[in-house]
Design a protein around this motif. Structure first.
Motif, mmCIF file in Angstrom:
data_model
loop_
_atom_site.group_PDB
_atom_site.id
_atom_site.type_symbol
_atom_site.label_atom_id
_atom_site.label_comp_id
_atom_site.label_asym_id
_atom_site.label_seq_id
_atom_site.Cartn_x
_atom_site.Cartn_y
_atom_site.Cartn_z
ATOM 1 N N ALA A 187 -1.359 17.891 6.848
ATOM 2 C CA ALA A 187 -1.696 19.080 6.388
ATOM 3 C C ALA A 187 -0.956 20.318 7.368
ATOM 4 O O ALA A 187 -0.471 21.299 6.756
ATOM 5 N N ALA A 188 -0.547 19.596 8.471
ATOM 6 C CA ALA A 188 0.218 20.519 9.269
ATOM 7 C C ALA A 188 1.901 20.493 8.819
ATOM 8 O O ALA A 188 2.585 21.305 9.131
ATOM 9 N N MET A 189 2.218 19.495 8.207
ATOM 10 C CA MET A 189 3.716 19.318 7.944
ATOM 11 C C MET A 189 4.070 19.466 6.619
ATOM 12 O O MET A 189 5.295 19.667 6.310
ATOM 13 N N GLN A 190 3.016 19.358 5.730
ATOM 14 C CA GLN A 190 3.357 19.369 4.220
ATOM 15 C C GLN A 190 4.032 20.868 3.861
ATOM 16 O O GLN A 190 4.755 20.734 2.642
ATOM 17 N N ASP A 191 3.951 21.813 4.456
ATOM 18 C CA ASP A 191 4.739 22.923 4.178
ATOM 19 C C ASP A 191 6.025 23.022 4.200
ATOM 20 O O ASP A 191 6.829 23.944 3.764
ATOM 21 N N ARG A 192 6.444 22.073 5.133
ATOM 22 C CA ARG A 192 8.044 22.159 5.559
ATOM 23 C C ARG A 192 8.530 20.731 5.277
ATOM 24 O O ARG A 192 9.845 20.752 5.011
ATOM 25 N N PHE A 193 7.670 19.743 4.991
ATOM 26 C CA PHE A 193 8.268 18.409 4.776
ATOM 27 C C PHE A 193 7.611 17.560 3.576
ATOM 28 O O PHE A 193 6.588 17.904 3.337
ATOM 29 N N ASP A 194 8.654 16.830 2.854
ATOM 30 C CA ASP A 194 7.772 15.902 1.812
ATOM 31 C C ASP A 194 7.147 14.524 2.872
ATOM 32 O O ASP A 194 8.133 13.773 3.372
ATOM 33 N N VAL A 195 6.014 14.684 3.088
ATOM 34 C CA VAL A 195 5.276 13.762 3.938
ATOM 35 C C VAL A 195 4.883 12.577 3.237
ATOM 36 O O VAL A 195 3.994 12.852 2.048
ATOM 37 N N VAL A 196 5.057 11.266 3.536
ATOM 38 C CA VAL A 196 4.746 10.083 2.794
ATOM 39 C C VAL A 196 3.860 9.213 4.068
ATOM 40 O O VAL A 196 4.656 8.858 4.932
ATOM 41 N N ALA A 197 2.806 8.750 3.962
ATOM 42 C CA ALA A 197 1.968 8.018 4.625
ATOM 43 C C ALA A 197 1.625 6.882 4.098
ATOM 44 O O ALA A 197 0.976 6.597 2.997
ATOM 45 N N ILE A 198 2.152 5.617 4.834
ATOM 46 C CA ILE A 198 1.700 4.357 3.861
ATOM 47 C C ILE A 198 0.662 3.684 4.327
ATOM 48 O O ILE A 198 0.442 3.830 5.675
ATOM 49 N N ASP A 199 0.168 2.808 3.596
ATOM 50 C CA ASP A 199 -0.979 1.969 3.924
ATOM 51 C C ASP A 199 -0.315 0.516 4.452
ATOM 52 O O ASP A 199 0.523 0.093 3.584
ATOM 53 N N MET A 200 -0.219 0.236 5.639
ATOM 54 C CA MET A 200 0.589 -0.998 6.148
ATOM 55 C C MET A 200 0.037 -2.277 5.385
ATOM 56 O O MET A 200 -1.234 -2.188 4.965
ATOM 57 N N LEU A 201 0.573 -3.365 5.334
ATOM 58 C CA LEU A 201 -0.036 -4.574 4.801
ATOM 59 C C LEU A 201 -1.340 -4.981 5.471
ATOM 60 O O LEU A 201 -1.373 -4.634 6.741
ATOM 61 N N GLY A 202 -2.420 -5.322 4.682
ATOM 62 C CA GLY A 202 -3.425 -5.522 5.306
ATOM 63 C C GLY A 202 -4.485 -4.446 5.746
ATOM 64 O O GLY A 202 -5.432 -4.586 6.118
ATOM 65 N N HIS A 203 -3.978 -3.314 5.305
ATOM 66 C CA HIS A 203 -4.640 -2.086 5.429
ATOM 67 C C HIS A 203 -4.826 -1.187 4.451
ATOM 68 O O HIS A 203 -3.956 -1.144 3.416
ATOM 69 N N GLY A 204 -5.758 -0.345 4.265
ATOM 70 C CA GLY A 204 -5.954 0.598 3.333
ATOM 71 C C GLY A 204 -6.170 -0.324 1.827
ATOM 72 O O GLY A 204 -6.917 -1.032 1.903
ATOM 73 N N VAL A 205 -5.465 0.043 0.924
ATOM 74 C CA VAL A 205 -5.239 -0.663 -0.291
ATOM 75 C C VAL A 205 -4.449 -1.509 -0.544
ATOM 76 O O VAL A 205 -4.146 -2.254 -1.447
ATOM 77 N N SER A 206 -3.400 -1.714 0.518
ATOM 78 C CA SER A 206 -2.211 -2.569 0.543
ATOM 79 C C SER A 206 -2.666 -4.103 0.423
ATOM 80 O O SER A 206 -3.644 -4.485 1.116
ATOM 81 N N PRO A 207 -1.814 -4.938 -0.047
ATOM 82 C CA PRO A 207 -2.076 -6.245 0.011
ATOM 83 C C PRO A 207 -1.914 -6.934 1.354
ATOM 84 O O PRO A 207 -1.438 -6.197 2.227
ATOM 85 N N LEU A 208 -2.435 -8.128 1.533
ATOM 86 C CA LEU A 208 -2.462 -8.699 2.751
ATOM 87 C C LEU A 208 -1.159 -9.129 3.096
ATOM 88 O O LEU A 208 -0.150 -9.430 2.274
ATOM 89 N N PRO A 209 -0.577 -9.281 4.500
ATOM 90 C CA PRO A 209 0.643 -9.762 5.046
ATOM 91 C C PRO A 209 0.753 -11.178 5.072
ATOM 92 O O PRO A 209 -0.562 -11.761 4.560
ATOM 93 N N PRO A 210 1.609 -11.858 5.043
ATOM 94 C CA PRO A 210 1.686 -13.324 4.931
ATOM 95 C C PRO A 210 0.811 -13.735 6.363
ATOM 96 O O PRO A 210 0.680 -13.020 7.208
ATOM 97 N N GLU A 211 0.443 -15.085 6.262
ATOM 98 C CA GLU A 211 -0.459 -15.481 7.587
ATOM 99 C C GLU A 211 0.087 -15.483 8.908
ATOM 100 O O GLU A 211 -0.324 -15.140 9.714
ATOM 101 N N ASN A 212 1.325 -15.770 8.664
ATOM 102 C CA ASN A 212 2.251 -15.548 10.024
ATOM 103 C C ASN A 212 3.275 -14.706 9.834
ATOM 104 O O ASN A 212 4.414 -14.917 9.759
ATOM 105 N N ALA A 213 2.820 -13.378 9.621
ATOM 106 C CA ALA A 213 3.640 -12.381 9.255
ATOM 107 C C ALA A 213 4.488 -11.988 10.284
ATOM 108 O O ALA A 213 4.478 -12.052 11.572
ATOM 109 N N GLN A 214 5.749 -11.372 9.940
ATOM 110 C CA GLN A 214 6.837 -10.771 10.988
ATOM 111 C C GLN A 214 6.841 -9.285 10.722
ATOM 112 O O GLN A 214 6.586 -8.906 9.812
ATOM 113 N N LEU A 215 7.549 -8.675 11.638
ATOM 114 C CA LEU A 215 7.915 -7.447 11.486
ATOM 115 C C LEU A 215 8.598 -6.863 10.409
ATOM 116 O O LEU A 215 8.537 -5.829 9.793
#
Length: 607
Positions: free
Chosen positions: A44-72
């Protein structure tokens, strides 16, 4: 006008994201247990000046699960796929907690895709006890959401009980934890628990401007961690927000977002050819307040502190401190090349200078010694740049490293002051192998002096003393009824202000009782004065060696000035205490009872 519309969508690989606004692109990466929606205040504070993209990390929100032994790298690759899908070649990346580790991985893995990096509340080289606790929590995860575990997490983040001012932020965090996929949370948390050293040997390769910001009260992503990372990153900078905890992004979104956008604005103005240099802001300073803070330093005992690359606090005692410049605000201190702490300080991105009070003689001795854990003996807090600030100091100057100067067997550390504070405590001085205790403070005098107290000053300017010449041809020192303030015309400060005299009072010099009126006390200070420009015809500057020739009506003042001229010539001063007939001169210097302090720069350089 920027398009403020907000889009919630999915990339072809199933990654969920929120996009809003237009302008320079910024990617936001949340922490474990959260989702893209946690960034709503920043969006809300940045969208007037920036193209803001917020991501759901793997395993969060609607994103798919990460591998069982996930790496960065799995999470960084997810972010790169999203950028490709959105057609964004290069973005600034802001990550919080686990998201900051992903942001670092992204910047190191694909440096051409990242223009700037902001790491909020980032873990780095956890101490063994903290690392064990985090890994134990990670090992216990895997089943359905545990209300008691969520409650414990909220308590760590916000306190127990939760302060009323943080209740909304805590509710937001709790709702996110309640809704996160249990398996996605467990896999990600296990990675998070074991990734605090993932970039320890790679931060030196971080090519972009990087801001490492945390809260002073974050016990898991500590200021020392951010300071250590900022030091290792070639263009790194550390900022510590006072009073903030781990979830400062939602607890104090305005404060955090202002810091983020200010940093991104600075990065945008730096030419690409100099992006490898640290980016610092230049806060506006009240020059007079800064001068008063510097004036807290008498003959000077300080403890100089920093955080080394391992995240450990380091410090040494020094009297080689001086101000260098008001604009820009610069100070310096010296450290011997043979000192054990020389490597830590000479390679640091910043340091703090703590001017000690009379009550801190023991701390002075400890930091001048080879004690194994000096910081165990003092209470301290991290400053805005992560440097340790020692509680009870008369003044502190939190600095970034401006320049390191080679000077014989010492190095000169020149610091640019980013933050400072000072108080009315009495400074601890050091002179000719002994501590200096000037005694009665101006603040105590102003608050507690009897009504009849005469307060005066011997004010010096380039070897001359300021007097007022009377119509009868006699000379008087500036004096008034009490110390007072500039708006009290009968007080010392009031009389100086009336004549536009800019004076700085220093040491207490003499205290005596009136022989004829025992209820009347005389108090005189030594000080300095700028040459007045008011054109007052009564103001006279008299060379010290000519004072004896003057007509001075008060015999006690005449005697005091004779002593001043003698002590000025010998460069050794005391405080006279008694009455106008008899008394004693008490030397300012008292034998030091703690570890010996060298007459040159005082230093030990040990932790």
């Amino acid at each position: 006008m920027a398009d403020a519309g907000t889009i919630r969508s999915n990339a072809p690989d199933g990654t969920g994201f929120i996009r809003a606004g237009s302008g320079a692109p910024v990617l936001l990466i949340h922490g474990v247990g959260m989702s893209a929606a946690i960034w709503q205040p920043q969006i809300a504070a940045m969208q007037d000046r920036f193209d803001v993209v917020a991501i759901d990390m793997l395993g969060h929100g609607v994103s798919p699960l990460p591998p069982e032994n996930a790496q960065l790298s799995d999470f960084a690759d997810q972010a790169i796929r999203l950028l490709d899908h959105l057609g964004l070649d290069r973005v600034a990346v802001v990550g919080h907690s686990m998201g900051a580790l992903v942001a670092q991985e992204l910047a190191l893995r694909a440096p051409a895709r990242v223009s700037a990096l902001v790491c909020l509340n980032t873990v780095f080289r956890r101490p063994p006890d903290l690392a064990q606790a985090v890994r134990q929590r990670a090992a216990a995860l895997g089943g359905p959401s545990d209300p008691s575990a969520i409650a414990a997490t909220i308590a760590r983040w916000f306190g127990n009980p939760i302060p009323p001012a943080l209740s909304d932020a805590a509710a937001t965090a709790r709702a996110a934890l309640d809704s996160v996929d249990a398996e996605g949370y467990a896999r990600t948390y296990r990675l998070f628990a074991n990734s605090d050293t993932a970039h320890a040997d790679r931060l030196a390769d971080l090519a972009v401007p990087a801001l490492f910001m945390t809260g002073s009260d974050d016990r898991n992503s500590t200021p020392a961690m951010s300071a250590a990372m900022a030091r290792l990153a070639p263009a790194g900078r550390c900022v510590v927000l006072s009073g903030e905890k781990h979830m400062m992004t939602i607890a104090s979104p305005q404060k955090v977002t202002q810091r983020i956008t200010a940093f991104l604005d600075q990065v945008a103005t730096v030419p690409a050819s100099v992006e490898a240099s640290p980016v610092f802001d230049a806060p506006a300073f009240d020059a007079m307040e800064f001068r008063r803070a510097l004036g807290s330093f008498l003959t000077g005992v300080t403890i100089v502190t920093t955080i080394d690359e391992a995240g450990d606090a380091r410090g040494f005692t020094a009297n080689s401190f001086t101000s260098v410049s008001l604009e820009p605000p610069l100070v310096l201190v010296c450290i011997a090349k043979k000192a054990l702490g020389h490597q830590a300080f000479s390679t640091s991105r910043g340091f703090a200078i703590n001017i000690l009070s009379e009550a801190q003689k023991a701390a002075s001795g400890t930091f001048a010694s080879k004690a194994p854990d000096k910081f165990a003996s003092v209470a301290w807090q991290p400053g805005q740049t992560g440097n340790p600030l020692i509680d009870g100091s008369v003044a502190v100057f939190d600095c970034g490293m401006e320049q390191l100067v080679d000077a014989g067997d010492h190095s000169i550390l020149i610091g640019r002051v980013h933050d400072f504070s000072h108080n009315g405590a009495q400074p601890l001085g050091y002179c000719r192998g002994a501590y200096v205790t000037p005694g009665l403070s101006q603040e105590a005098l102003a608050a507690a002096a009897p009504p009849g107290t005469e307060v005066g000053a011997i004010l010096e300017n380039e070897g001359r003393v300021l007097f007022f010449e009377t119509a009868e041809g006699s000379y008087q020192l500036p004096a008034g009824h009490g110390l007072g303030a500039a708006n009290e015309p009968r007080s010392l400060r009031g009389k100086l202000a009336t004549r536009a005299i800019d004076a700085e009072l220093g040491f207490l010099y003499a205290v005596w009782d009136d022989a004829k009126d025992a209820a009347r006390t005389h108090v005189y200070y030594r000080g300095t004065v700028d040459a007045p420009v008011s054109g007052d015809g009564q103001i006279r500057f008299v060379e010290i060696e000519r004072i004896a020739e003057l007509k001075i009506a008060d015999p006690a003042v005449r005697s005091m000035l004779a002593r001043y001229a003698r002590e000025r010539a010998e460069d050794t001063f005391g405080v006279y205490v008694g009455n106008e007939v008899e008394g004693e001169v008490r030397p300012l210097a008292k034998p030091a009872r703690s570890a010996p302090i060298h007459s040159g720069p005082i230093h030990s350089g040990q932790r």
